[in-house]
Design a protein around this motif. Sequence first.
Motif, PDB file in Angstrom:
ATOM      1  N   PRO A   1      35.790  29.243  38.349  1.00  0.00           N
ATOM      2  CA  PRO A   1      34.570  29.377  39.151  1.00  0.00           C
ATOM      3  C   PRO A   1      34.158  30.836  39.269  1.00  0.00           C
ATOM      4  O   PRO A   1      34.992  31.733  39.376  1.00  0.00           O
ATOM      5  CB  PRO A   1      34.984  28.785  40.517  1.00  0.00           C
ATOM      6  CG  PRO A   1      36.476  28.875  40.535  1.00  0.00           C
ATOM      7  CD  PRO A   1      36.923  28.718  39.117  1.00  0.00           C
ATOM      8  N   LYS A   2      32.883  31.033  39.217  1.00  0.00           N
ATOM      9  CA  LYS A   2      32.362  32.389  39.319  1.00  0.00           C
ATOM     10  C   LYS A   2      32.573  32.913  40.733  1.00  0.00           C
ATOM     11  O   LYS A   2      32.233  32.248  41.713  1.00  0.00           O
ATOM     12  CB  LYS A   2      30.876  32.399  38.978  1.00  0.00           C
ATOM     13  CG  LYS A   2      30.246  33.787  39.060  1.00  0.00           C
ATOM     14  CD  LYS A   2      28.765  33.728  38.735  1.00  0.00           C
ATOM     15  CE  LYS A   2      28.124  35.101  38.864  1.00  0.00           C
ATOM     16  NZ  LYS A   2      26.679  35.069  38.578  1.00  0.00           N
ATOM     17  N   VAL A   3      33.184  34.071  40.809  1.00  0.00           N
ATOM     18  CA  VAL A   3      33.417  34.698  42.106  1.00  0.00           C
ATOM     19  C   VAL A   3      32.210  35.560  42.436  1.00  0.00           C
ATOM     20  O   VAL A   3      31.867  36.484  41.685  1.00  0.00           O
ATOM     21  CB  VAL A   3      34.706  35.545  42.098  1.00  0.00           C
ATOM     22  CG1 VAL A   3      34.901  36.222  43.450  1.00  0.00           C
ATOM     23  CG2 VAL A   3      35.903  34.675  41.759  1.00  0.00           C
ATOM     24  N   ARG A   4      31.583  35.221  43.534  1.00  0.00           N
ATOM     25  CA  ARG A   4      30.405  35.980  43.954  1.00  0.00           C
ATOM     26  C   ARG A   4      30.824  37.017  44.988  1.00  0.00           C
ATOM     27  O   ARG A   4      31.500  36.694  45.962  1.00  0.00           O
ATOM     28  CB  ARG A   4      29.340  35.053  44.546  1.00  0.00           C
ATOM     29  CG  ARG A   4      28.843  33.967  43.583  1.00  0.00           C
ATOM     30  CD  ARG A   4      27.813  33.104  44.271  1.00  0.00           C
ATOM     31  NE  ARG A   4      27.299  32.057  43.397  1.00  0.00           N
ATOM     32  CZ  ARG A   4      27.849  30.854  43.273  1.00  0.00           C
ATOM     33  NH1 ARG A   4      28.935  30.555  43.980  1.00  0.00           N
ATOM     34  NH2 ARG A   4      27.325  29.956  42.463  1.00  0.00           N
ATOM     35  N   ASN A   5      30.422  38.226  44.762  1.00  0.00           N
ATOM     36  CA  ASN A   5      30.693  39.304  45.716  1.00  0.00           C
ATOM     37  C   ASN A   5      29.374  39.731  46.358  1.00  0.00           C
ATOM     38  O   ASN A   5      28.416  40.067  45.655  1.00  0.00           O
ATOM     39  CB  ASN A   5      31.340  40.503  44.998  1.00  0.00           C
ATOM     40  CG  ASN A   5      32.725  40.164  44.474  1.00  0.00           C
ATOM     41  OD1 ASN A   5      33.532  39.593  45.188  1.00  0.00           O
ATOM     42  ND2 ASN A   5      33.005  40.514  43.228  1.00  0.00           N
ATOM     43  N   TYR A   6      29.371  39.688  47.685  1.00  0.00           N
ATOM     44  CA  TYR A   6      28.143  39.985  48.420  1.00  0.00           C
ATOM     45  C   TYR A   6      28.271  41.309  49.176  1.00  0.00           C
ATOM     46  O   TYR A   6      29.359  41.693  49.624  1.00  0.00           O
ATOM     47  CB  TYR A   6      27.831  38.868  49.418  1.00  0.00           C
ATOM     48  CG  TYR A   6      27.634  37.507  48.780  1.00  0.00           C
ATOM     49  CD1 TYR A   6      26.392  37.106  48.318  1.00  0.00           C
ATOM     50  CD2 TYR A   6      28.704  36.628  48.643  1.00  0.00           C
ATOM     51  CE1 TYR A   6      26.206  35.863  47.736  1.00  0.00           C
ATOM     52  CE2 TYR A   6      28.524  35.378  48.062  1.00  0.00           C
ATOM     53  CZ  TYR A   6      27.284  35.003  47.611  1.00  0.00           C
ATOM     54  OH  TYR A   6      27.120  33.764  47.040  1.00  0.00           O
TER      55      TYR A   6
END
Length: 213
Positions: free
Chosen positions: A72-77
């Motif tokens: 799964p794509k790890v989203r960094n905010y």
Amino acid sequence: MIKGIHRYLVILAAAMILSGCINRGEAPAPVEEVKPTPQQPVEPVPTVPTVPTVPTQPGPIEQPQPTIPATPKVRNYDWSSAMQPMVGKMLQADGVTAGGVLLVDSVNNHTNGSLQTGKATESLRGALANNTKFTLVSAQQLSIAKQELGLSPQDSLGSRSKAIGIARKVGAQYVLYSNASGNVNAPTLKMQLMLVQTGEIIWSGNGAVQQNQ
């Protein structure tokens, strides 16, 4: 006269000879016996021995390749960039008494996808860490209060009423309820500051959250 008698006798003799032949009859010609044609001996059909079928050796069984689940794509905010200005406005809101105890609820995920809100909650508490307006309920106090109410320490309060119930348990006068909503790729952060005693919302704000490149 004599010639006539002689002719008569010749004719008579010829007639008698013919008569004798007719009475005697000629023997029929012998019938030839038809001998059967000797049959040619039937030669036996040679028996071809049956060759036993050699079973085909099975080839190597190809094992199915295990399906590797897609990572799964790890989203960094960039939570801080959205929270810092919102926290600054909240601290200047009317109706806030300096020195009050504030319970910071965990950021809830109301987006259309999977979102790790732990970092968002840490960022929010970090933005309030050095404020001079509120005294924050510590993470340890919050964990103990959850256990006393039969909740898991990792339980996100999830609703305003549950957050207010926990705030009363720890003696807080204010609750900061927040959630991320909308599209998970570009969520919107919403905050509400509520009075524990009445449940009144005395401040609210929202801001866009960008992903780190």
